[in-house]
Design a protein around this motif. Structure first.
Motif, PDB file in Angstrom:
ATOM      1  N   ALA A  16      40.653  72.997  -0.229  1.00 43.42           N
ATOM      2  CA  ALA A  16      39.775  71.958  -0.769  1.00 43.42           C
ATOM      3  C   ALA A  16      39.469  72.212  -2.242  1.00 43.42           C
ATOM      4  O   ALA A  16      39.495  71.282  -3.057  1.00 43.42           O
ATOM      5  N   ALA A  17      39.201  73.443  -2.600  1.00 38.86           N
ATOM      6  CA  ALA A  17      38.907  73.768  -4.001  1.00 38.86           C
ATOM      7  C   ALA A  17      40.115  73.508  -4.892  1.00 38.86           C
ATOM      8  O   ALA A  17      39.974  73.096  -6.047  1.00 38.86           O
ATOM      9  N   GLY A  18      41.314  73.684  -4.373  1.00 38.30           N
ATOM     10  CA  GLY A  18      42.532  73.426  -5.131  1.00 38.30           C
ATOM     11  C   GLY A  18      42.791  71.947  -5.375  1.00 38.30           C
ATOM     12  O   GLY A  18      43.654  71.600  -6.188  1.00 38.30           O
ATOM     13  N   LEU A  19      42.068  71.075  -4.715  1.00 37.58           N
ATOM     14  CA  LEU A  19      42.249  69.636  -4.894  1.00 37.58           C
ATOM     15  C   LEU A  19      41.543  69.087  -6.135  1.00 37.58           C
ATOM     16  O   LEU A  19      41.838  67.974  -6.566  1.00 37.58           O
ATOM     17  N   VAL A  42      34.184  69.272  -4.941  1.00 35.50           N
ATOM     18  CA  VAL A  42      34.309  69.677  -3.547  1.00 35.50           C
ATOM     19  C   VAL A  42      32.994  70.299  -3.125  1.00 35.50           C
ATOM     20  O   VAL A  42      32.444  71.142  -3.832  1.00 35.50           O
ATOM     21  N   SER A  43      32.472  69.864  -1.991  1.00 37.98           N
ATOM     22  CA  SER A  43      31.247  70.447  -1.448  1.00 37.98           C
ATOM     23  C   SER A  43      31.606  71.309  -0.243  1.00 37.98           C
ATOM     24  O   SER A  43      32.286  70.852   0.677  1.00 37.98           O
ATOM     25  N   LEU A  44      31.150  72.554  -0.268  1.00 38.70           N
ATOM     26  CA  LEU A  44      31.405  73.473   0.833  1.00 38.70           C
ATOM     27  C   LEU A  44      30.178  73.649   1.721  1.00 38.70           C
ATOM     28  O   LEU A  44      30.152  74.506   2.604  1.00 38.70           O
ATOM     29  N   PRO A  55      34.351  71.252   4.423  1.00 34.13           N
ATOM     30  CA  PRO A  55      34.402  70.798   3.034  1.00 34.13           C
ATOM     31  C   PRO A  55      34.560  69.283   2.934  1.00 34.13           C
ATOM     32  O   PRO A  55      35.246  68.662   3.738  1.00 34.13           O
ATOM     33  N   THR A  56      33.886  68.696   1.940  1.00 37.76           N
ATOM     34  CA  THR A  56      34.046  67.283   1.637  1.00 37.76           C
ATOM     35  C   THR A  56      34.414  67.162   0.166  1.00 37.76           C
ATOM     36  O   THR A  56      34.039  68.009  -0.648  1.00 37.76           O
ATOM     37  N   ILE A  57      35.147  66.098  -0.158  1.00 42.29           N
ATOM     38  CA  ILE A  57      35.552  65.868  -1.538  1.00 42.29           C
ATOM     39  C   ILE A  57      34.896  64.601  -2.052  1.00 42.29           C
ATOM     40  O   ILE A  57      34.501  63.734  -1.281  1.00 42.29           O
ATOM     41  N   ARG A  58      34.771  64.512  -3.374  1.00 47.24           N
ATOM     42  CA  ARG A  58      34.233  63.318  -4.009  1.00 47.24           C
ATOM     43  C   ARG A  58      35.204  62.922  -5.115  1.00 47.24           C
ATOM     44  O   ARG A  58      35.608  63.746  -5.929  1.00 47.24           O
ATOM     45  N   LEU A  59      35.563  61.643  -5.113  1.00 47.19           N
ATOM     46  CA  LEU A  59      36.468  61.118  -6.120  1.00 47.19           C
ATOM     47  C   LEU A  59      35.698  60.704  -7.362  1.00 47.19           C
ATOM     48  O   LEU A  59      34.499  60.387  -7.290  1.00 47.19           O
ATOM     49  N   ASP A 100      33.129  57.475  -7.735  1.00 47.71           N
ATOM     50  CA  ASP A 100      32.874  57.091  -6.337  1.00 47.71           C
ATOM     51  C   ASP A 100      31.822  58.047  -5.791  1.00 47.71           C
ATOM     52  O   ASP A 100      31.984  59.260  -5.879  1.00 47.71           O
ATOM     53  N   SER A 101      30.746  57.537  -5.242  1.00 44.39           N
ATOM     54  CA  SER A 101      29.658  58.399  -4.756  1.00 44.39           C
ATOM     55  C   SER A 101      29.819  58.776  -3.282  1.00 44.39           C
ATOM     56  O   SER A 101      28.938  59.396  -2.714  1.00 44.39           O
ATOM     57  N   THR A 102      30.939  58.416  -2.666  1.00 46.35           N
ATOM     58  CA  THR A 102      31.163  58.707  -1.250  1.00 46.35           C
ATOM     59  C   THR A 102      31.762  60.091  -1.082  1.00 46.35           C
ATOM     60  O   THR A 102      32.674  60.470  -1.813  1.00 46.35           O
ATOM     61  N   ASP A 103      31.260  60.843  -0.117  1.00 43.71           N
ATOM     62  CA  ASP A 103      31.861  62.132   0.244  1.00 43.71           C
ATOM     63  C   ASP A 103      32.878  61.884   1.349  1.00 43.71           C
ATOM     64  O   ASP A 103      32.555  61.290   2.375  1.00 43.71           O
ATOM     65  N   TYR A 104      34.109  62.369   1.143  1.00 48.54           N
ATOM     66  CA  TYR A 104      35.184  62.182   2.105  1.00 48.54           C
ATOM     67  C   TYR A 104      35.520  63.513   2.765  1.00 48.54           C
ATOM     68  O   TYR A 104      35.667  64.529   2.100  1.00 48.54           O
ATOM     69  N   SER A 105      35.658  63.488   4.067  1.00 46.93           N
ATOM     70  CA  SER A 105      36.128  64.652   4.797  1.00 46.93           C
ATOM     71  C   SER A 105      37.593  64.881   4.453  1.00 46.93           C
ATOM     72  O   SER A 105      38.318  63.949   4.104  1.00 46.93           O
ATOM     73  N   LEU A 106      38.050  66.113   4.555  1.00 50.69           N
ATOM     74  CA  LEU A 106      39.460  66.411   4.280  1.00 50.69           C
ATOM     75  C   LEU A 106      40.384  65.642   5.222  1.00 50.69           C
ATOM     76  O   LEU A 106      41.527  65.361   4.874  1.00 50.69           O
ATOM     77  N   SER A 107      39.891  65.294   6.396  1.00 52.11           N
ATOM     78  CA  SER A 107      40.726  64.563   7.349  1.00 52.11           C
ATOM     79  C   SER A 107      41.020  63.136   6.885  1.00 52.11           C
ATOM     80  O   SER A 107      41.897  62.480   7.427  1.00 52.11           O
TER      81      SER A 107
END
Length: 172
Positions: free
Chosen positions: A90-93, A124-126, A131-135, A138-145
């Motif tokens: 996730a951090a590498g994204l 990336v939030s751990l 972990p969730t990512i944020r684009l 965009d204020s939405t947190d997305y799961s890695l899935s």
């Protein structure tokens, strides 16, 4: 009808179609090595003196308990390794352009993919274990899935593609 009944009784049906639960381990439903030795001591103290437990039977029980404890330790180690790998991934994204799934809730309240959105991973939030990512923008947190692919890929869901120029309302 019999298959539906069997699925509801045995839990072999679709786990998303019904509520399922797994009890958490606690002191009342898990056996530790200390508990095992207490049981063994009670068994030896209360055994029939005319027909005592054989040494091979006792060794077999001790070996089984040691195996159960080793498997539990190994499972914990694999889970820790998997968590570290997921966090590293996730951090590498951060800074990478990705494609995420756009979802809507179906009649059962479950998210269903209806399209994709492209964006660059800003953070990336751990927190919370998953972990969730944020684009960017965009204020939405997305799961890695929700990640469909790296870069801009074709929409596999048949819905509309949502580029950076168009904002998407997520229901999840």
């Amino acid at each position: 009808m019999a298959d539906d009944l069997l699925g509801r009784l045995s839990g072999t049906g679709n786990p998303y179609a019904m509520n399922t639960s797994t009890p958490a381990a606690n002191e009342k439903n898990s056996l530790t090595i200390t508990d095992y030795f207490k049981l063994l001591a009670a068994q030896l103290a209360n055994q029939d003196m005319t027909n005592p437990m054989s040494n091979s039977e006792m060794m077999a029980q001790m070996t089984q308990m040691a195996m159960v404890q080793s498997i539990g330790t190994m499972t914990d180690a694999v889970n820790n390794s998997m968590n570290i790998t997921t966090q590293t991934y996730a951090a590498g994204l951060v800074g990478q352009e990705i494609t995420v799934a756009v979802t809507e809730e179906n009649e059962y309240g479950q998210p269903v993919a209806v399209g994709v959105k492209y964006g660059i991973v800003e953070s990336v939030s751990l927190v919370g274990g998953n972990p969730t990512i944020r684009l960017a923008d965009d204020s939405t947190d997305y799961s890695l899935s929700y990640i469909v692919g790296m870069g801009k890929i074709d929409n596999p869901f048949g819905g509309t593609d949502k580029g950076e120029e168009e904002k998407v309302q997520f229901l999840v």
